[in-house]
Design a protein around this motif. Sequence first.
Motif, mmCIF file in Angstrom:
data_model
loop_
_atom_site.group_PDB
_atom_site.id
_atom_site.type_symbol
_atom_site.label_atom_id
_atom_site.label_comp_id
_atom_site.label_asym_id
_atom_site.label_seq_id
_atom_site.Cartn_x
_atom_site.Cartn_y
_atom_site.Cartn_z
ATOM 1 N N LEU A 321 0.839 -1.203 0.000
ATOM 2 C CA LEU A 321 0.000 0.000 0.000
ATOM 3 C C LEU A 321 0.872 1.250 0.000
ATOM 4 C CD1 LEU A 321 -2.697 -1.091 2.601
ATOM 5 C CD2 LEU A 321 -3.071 -0.736 0.160
ATOM 6 N N LEU A 322 0.296 2.356 -0.449
ATOM 7 C CA LEU A 322 1.003 3.632 -0.488
ATOM 8 C C LEU A 322 1.541 4.006 0.895
ATOM 9 C CD1 LEU A 322 1.742 6.269 -2.083
ATOM 10 C CD2 LEU A 322 -0.439 7.186 -1.306
ATOM 11 N N ASP A 323 0.723 3.836 1.931
ATOM 12 C CA ASP A 323 1.153 4.250 3.270
ATOM 13 C C ASP A 323 2.327 3.427 3.778
ATOM 14 O OD1 ASP A 323 -0.839 6.085 3.072
ATOM 15 O OD2 ASP A 323 -1.808 5.612 4.967
ATOM 16 N N LYS A 343 0.670 13.145 1.957
ATOM 17 C CA LYS A 343 0.358 12.264 0.822
ATOM 18 C C LYS A 343 -0.371 10.994 1.238
ATOM 19 C CE LYS A 343 2.510 14.824 -2.273
ATOM 20 N NZ LYS A 343 1.811 15.502 -3.352
ATOM 21 N N SER A 344 -0.493 10.776 2.533
ATOM 22 C CA SER A 344 -1.052 9.519 3.039
ATOM 23 C C SER A 344 -2.541 9.392 2.736
ATOM 24 C CB SER A 344 -0.826 9.453 4.552
ATOM 25 O OG SER A 344 -1.583 8.417 5.127
ATOM 26 N N SER A 345 -2.997 8.144 2.488
ATOM 27 C CA SER A 345 -4.436 7.917 2.298
ATOM 28 C C SER A 345 -5.137 7.746 3.650
ATOM 29 C CB SER A 345 -4.691 6.720 1.385
ATOM 30 O OG SER A 345 -3.873 5.639 1.740
ATOM 31 N N LYS A 346 -4.380 7.345 4.682
ATOM 32 C CA LYS A 346 -4.937 7.244 6.044
ATOM 33 C C LYS A 346 -3.962 7.908 7.019
ATOM 34 C CE LYS A 346 -7.508 2.997 5.096
ATOM 35 N NZ LYS A 346 -7.567 1.542 5.325
ATOM 36 N N PRO A 347 -3.927 9.269 7.008
ATOM 37 C CA PRO A 347 -2.902 9.983 7.774
ATOM 38 C C PRO A 347 -2.926 9.718 9.279
ATOM 39 C CG PRO A 347 -4.506 11.511 6.811
ATOM 40 C CD PRO A 347 -4.773 10.176 6.225
ATOM 41 N N THR A 348 -4.112 9.514 9.853
ATOM 42 C CA THR A 348 -4.182 9.278 11.300
ATOM 43 C C THR A 348 -3.480 7.978 11.659
ATOM 44 O OG1 THR A 348 -6.333 10.389 11.276
ATOM 45 C CG2 THR A 348 -5.750 9.212 13.284
ATOM 46 N N GLU A 349 -3.749 6.922 10.873
ATOM 47 C CA GLU A 349 -3.115 5.629 11.138
ATOM 48 C C GLU A 349 -1.602 5.706 10.923
ATOM 49 O OE1 GLU A 349 -4.945 2.365 9.020
ATOM 50 O OE2 GLU A 349 -6.966 3.069 9.574
ATOM 51 N N LEU A 350 -1.188 6.415 9.856
ATOM 52 C CA LEU A 350 0.246 6.532 9.581
ATOM 53 C C LEU A 350 0.944 7.338 10.681
ATOM 54 C CD1 LEU A 350 2.650 5.961 7.748
ATOM 55 C CD2 LEU A 350 2.034 7.947 6.374
ATOM 56 N N GLN A 356 4.749 5.515 17.122
ATOM 57 C CA GLN A 356 5.220 4.289 17.783
ATOM 58 C C GLN A 356 6.686 4.027 17.436
ATOM 59 O OE1 GLN A 356 2.373 1.411 16.332
ATOM 60 N NE2 GLN A 356 1.200 1.464 18.236
ATOM 61 N N ALA A 357 7.036 4.234 16.155
ATOM 62 C CA ALA A 357 8.422 4.015 15.728
ATOM 63 C C ALA A 357 9.363 4.993 16.427
ATOM 64 C CB ALA A 357 8.529 4.149 14.217
ATOM 65 N N GLU A 358 8.891 6.234 16.594
ATOM 66 C CA GLU A 358 9.719 7.245 17.278
ATOM 67 C C GLU A 358 9.963 6.858 18.740
ATOM 68 O OE1 GLU A 358 8.746 11.375 14.864
ATOM 69 O OE2 GLU A 358 7.286 10.659 16.330
ATOM 70 N N ARG A 359 8.990 6.132 19.322
ATOM 71 C CA ARG A 359 9.151 5.695 20.723
ATOM 72 C C ARG A 359 9.852 4.342 20.815
ATOM 73 N NH1 ARG A 359 3.636 7.108 21.074
ATOM 74 N NH2 ARG A 359 3.053 4.940 21.471
#
Length: 386
Positions: A321-323, A343-350, A356-359
């Motif tokens: 998927l794009l995201d 550019k995300s199709s689901k910005p909230t989820e991304l 999470q990755a930052e933490r």
Amino acid sequence: MAIKVSMEKLLATVISIKASDLHISVGQPPVVRHQGRLRKLDIGGGILDPDDTTGLMKSITPDRCQQELQQKGGADFAIEYVDGYRFRVAVFKQKGTIGMVMRRIPSQFLTFEQLRTPEAIRSLIIRPRGLLLVTGPTGSGKTTSLASMINFLNDNYDKHIITLEDPIEYYHKHKKSTINQREIGIDTPDFKEGIRRALRMDPDCILVGEMRDLETIRAALEAAETGHLVFGTLHTSGAASTVDRIITVFPQDEQDQIRTQLSGSLIGVLSQALLPKKPEGLIAAYEMMVVTPAIRNLIRENKTYRIDSSIQTGRKNGMFLLDDMLFRLWKEDLCEKEEVLLKSSKPTELATKIAQAERGLDDEDDEEGEEEEEADDDDEEEDDDD
């Protein structure tokens, strides 16, 4: 104060600073898009007036396009500047004055490696038949991706390739393949007629520059069904919405038949978006759908809302998927977080995934393993349905 500046000087500036677009409009100086951002040029020290924009337009616009501008309010064409530099030009009327946008066409073909083209494309473009769609908004690099695919075929395979373009942007020379490029409005009246004629020209591959109406889409589907490889473009974002868009173009009473036709001829959808790259330049983010028996069933049974989850569990077929790619571009420090979210199709989820990755809670690798297992189960189920 109006400015007096030549088109030669403006185009030379665009080339020297490697801008992608030049905007000409009354009431402001010439504007370029550079690394994804608009900026005003300090050339001539003033703003453009109606005489300036009309003069610039007349200096490069063929007579037939000037007639079209008067009759229809706009025209598109391509020009060659110097040293092989080409520009796609859109001239139009706005508030009774002339406006123009010129896009620089790269003078060299980019390789799949340079474009980071999904691996699945290599196997799809050598299929003997089927419909492969490249989708995305205007300015997302669809033309560049298609040109690199045609160039790859031309370098490696002996095929007869016919392109239908409005206007012709990249010029292809005959190499291993024979390539005939036809421009809409000059060599053939429209895409539909161009496809119809192409079928009598012993083609292996037909490129349809824009599938913009029902008749063109119908003709492209029929060409793909009758044993030709057809490349086409659509202004859609994402594989699922591309399938929906094609079907909903047709009248209600034809949609079931088109669903069946599309499920049989569609082989893949490459969707793309272009975003600023760190520290400079642009980079494409892709979504790749390969039509498997499972996805073929979803199209035929009008279950396009399940296509995204099939893509997600289809990594072994080269799908994503794009995201997913936007997340990778951020993780590899190629793009800013704000840019990938735009550019995300689901910005909230991304955004949640990035947080999470930052933490340090990034468990993407674990997810991939689970999804591979799900994909195997899914494919077994769908194959049983077939």
